[in-house]
Motif scaffolding. Structure first.
Motif, PDB file in Angstrom:
ATOM      1  N   GLN A 235       1.765  -1.287  -0.140  1.00  0.00           N
ATOM      2  CA  GLN A 235      -0.075   0.078  -0.366  1.00  0.00           C
ATOM      3  C   GLN A 235       0.576   1.657   0.079  1.00  0.00           C
ATOM      4  N   ARG A 239       1.188   4.320  -2.840  1.00  0.00           N
ATOM      5  CA  ARG A 239       0.883   5.764  -2.406  1.00  0.00           C
ATOM      6  C   ARG A 239       2.027   6.357  -2.515  1.00  0.00           C
ATOM      7  N   TRP A 248       0.677  -1.325  -8.461  1.00  0.00           N
ATOM      8  CA  TRP A 248      -0.704  -2.226  -8.758  1.00  0.00           C
ATOM      9  C   TRP A 248       0.360  -3.556  -8.812  1.00  0.00           C
ATOM     10  N   GLN A 266     -10.446  -5.316  -3.221  1.00  0.00           N
ATOM     11  CA  GLN A 266     -10.580  -3.888  -3.072  1.00  0.00           C
ATOM     12  C   GLN A 266      -9.728  -3.156  -3.939  1.00  0.00           C
ATOM     13  N   LEU A 267      -8.514  -3.778  -4.106  1.00  0.00           N
ATOM     14  CA  LEU A 267      -7.670  -3.174  -4.633  1.00  0.00           C
ATOM     15  C   LEU A 267      -8.164  -3.451  -6.837  1.00  0.00           C
ATOM     16  N   ARG A 270     -10.393   0.062  -6.553  1.00  0.00           N
ATOM     17  CA  ARG A 270      -9.117   1.441  -6.093  1.00  0.00           C
ATOM     18  C   ARG A 270      -8.361   1.626  -8.174  1.00  0.00           C
ATOM     19  N   GLN A 273     -11.288   3.318 -10.626  1.00  0.00           N
ATOM     20  CA  GLN A 273     -10.837   4.590  -9.908  1.00  0.00           C
ATOM     21  C   GLN A 273      -9.552   5.458 -10.438  1.00  0.00           C
ATOM     22  N   THR A 274      -8.430   4.592 -10.659  1.00  0.00           N
ATOM     23  CA  THR A 274      -6.880   5.330 -10.570  1.00  0.00           C
ATOM     24  C   THR A 274      -6.996   4.566 -12.754  1.00  0.00           C
TER      25      THR A 274
END
Length: 294
Positions: A235, A239, A248, A266-267, A270, A273-274
Motif C-alpha cells: 500500500q 501511495r 499495482w 478492493q485493489l 481502487r 478509479q485510478t
C-alpha cells in the motif's frame, strides 16, 4: 622348516619391502606420515605394500586437476588456447555433452568471466554424474558464497563507521536481497539471512520511501510469512507511485500469494478509479494474477 624359520623369512621380506617403500618415497620427494609408517611397520608384508600403493597414487596428477587449482591460477589461466569463441556453446548444452573432458573445458571457458550469470546452472551442475564437473561447480559456488560474505562484512563495517549514509544502507540491502534470491542458501541458512535483511530494512528509515527498497521489503515479508506487513508495504508503494503499473501489480501479487481475495477485490475497485496507463505486458500480468486467485 620350523615355525621360527618361517617367521624369520616373513620378517625379512617385510623389512625388505619396508626399505623399498622408504627409498621410493625419498626418491619421489614424498613424506611418509608417522602414523602411516607405524602401521606399515606393525603389519607384516601388507603394511609396506599398502604404503607403497598410497605413495605411488599421491605422486600421480588427477586428470584435469589444473581446473581446480587456487584462485590465482584460475585467473591467470589462458582459456583461449583451448577454445575459440566460435566453439563456445551455452552452458545448458555443455552439461549435456557426453565427453567429460570437453564438458569441463566448455564449462571453464564459459564461466571464466562471470560465474554469477550462470549460477542457476552451477546449482544444477553440482549433481552432475561427472565428479570433476560436480566438483568444479561446487567449488565455484563456495567461492561465490565466500565473496558474498566478505562483501557483506565489508559493508557492515562501512555502515558502522557511517550509519547515517543512505547510499550505504541501500547498497547493503541490495546485496542481502541478491544473496537471499540467489539460490545459494536453503533452509535455516536462508531464513537467518532473511532475518538479517529484515533488520537492515528496519535500520534504514531514510530510504523507506524508495520504490526499489519497498519491493525488496515486500519479497522478504512474503518469504518470512509476514502477510500483513507485506500488504502494508504494498500500500505504501501504491501511495508513493499511484500511476505506476508496477506498484499495482506488486500489490496484486501480494494478494495472490497470501490468497487474500477480499484484498484483491478492493485493489481492483481502487484500480478502476485510478487512471493507470497499463502496457500490454502489464495487462497480461494483471490478467495472470487475477486468474490465479480464482
Amino acid at each position: 622348516m620350523s615355525e621360527l624359520g618361517i617367521i624369520g623369512i616373513i620378517l625379512l621380506i617385510h623389512a625388505i619391502l619396508l626399505l623399498i617403500t622408504s627409498i621410493y618415497a625419498i626418491k619421489n620427494w614424498r613424506r611418509i606420515n608417522p602414523s602411516h609408517f607405524l602401521w606399515m611397520l606393525l603389519i607384516p608384508f601388507f603394511g609396506p605394500l599398502t604404503g607403497f600403493a598410497l605413495i605411488r597414487a599421491s605422486s600421480k596428477t588427477p586428470p584435469d586437476l589444473d581446473w581446480l587449482n587456487q584462485k590465482e591460477d584460475f585467473e591467470k589461466f589462458n582459456f583461449s588456447s583451448y577454445l575459440s569463441p566460435e566453439e563456445t556453446i551455452p552452458l545448458e548444452e555443455a552439461l549435456l555433452i557426453n565427453d567429460p573432458k570437453k564438458r569441463r573445458l566448455l564449462m571453464m571457458n564459459i564461466l571464466r568471466s562471470d560465474p554469477m550469470k550462470y549460477l542457476d546452472l552451477l546449482l544444477v551442475a553440482r549433481f552432475n554424474e561427472d565428479s570433476e564437473t560436480a566438483h568444479y561447480a561446487t567449488a565455484t559456488i563456495m567461492e561465490i558464497q565466500r565473496l558474498f560474505q566478505l562483501e557483506s562484512q565489508r559493508m557492515q563495517q562501512e555502515l558502522a563507521d557511517d550509519p547515517q549514509n543512505p547510499s550505504k544502507h541501500r547498497d547493503y540491502i541490495d546485496l542481502l536481497s541478491r544473496y537471499c534470491d540467489s539460490g545459494l542458501l536453503e533452509g535455516q541458512l536462508l531464513y537467518r539471512q532473511q532475518l538479517v535483511l529484515k533488520k537492515a530494512l528496519e535500520k534504514a528509515p531514510e530510504i523507506s520511501e524508495d520504490p526499489s527498497i519497498l519491493r525488496i521489503k515486500i519479497r522478504n515479508c512474503l518469504a518470512l510469512k509476514e502477510a500483513e506487513e507485506a500488504k502494508r508495504t504494498a500500500q505504501s508503494l501504491i501511495r508513493l507511485n499511484p500511476l505506476d503499473e508496477s506498484s499495482w501489480l506488486e500489490a496484486i501479487r501480494v494478494c495472490v500469494e497470501i490468497h487474500d481475495q477480499d484484498g484483491m477485490q478492493q485493489l481492483l475497485m481502487r484500480l478502476k478509479q485510478t487512471p493507470v496507463d497499463f502496457t500490454a505486458a502489464g495487462r497480461q500480468h494483471l490478467l495472470f494474477y487475477v486468474e490465479n486467485l480464482e
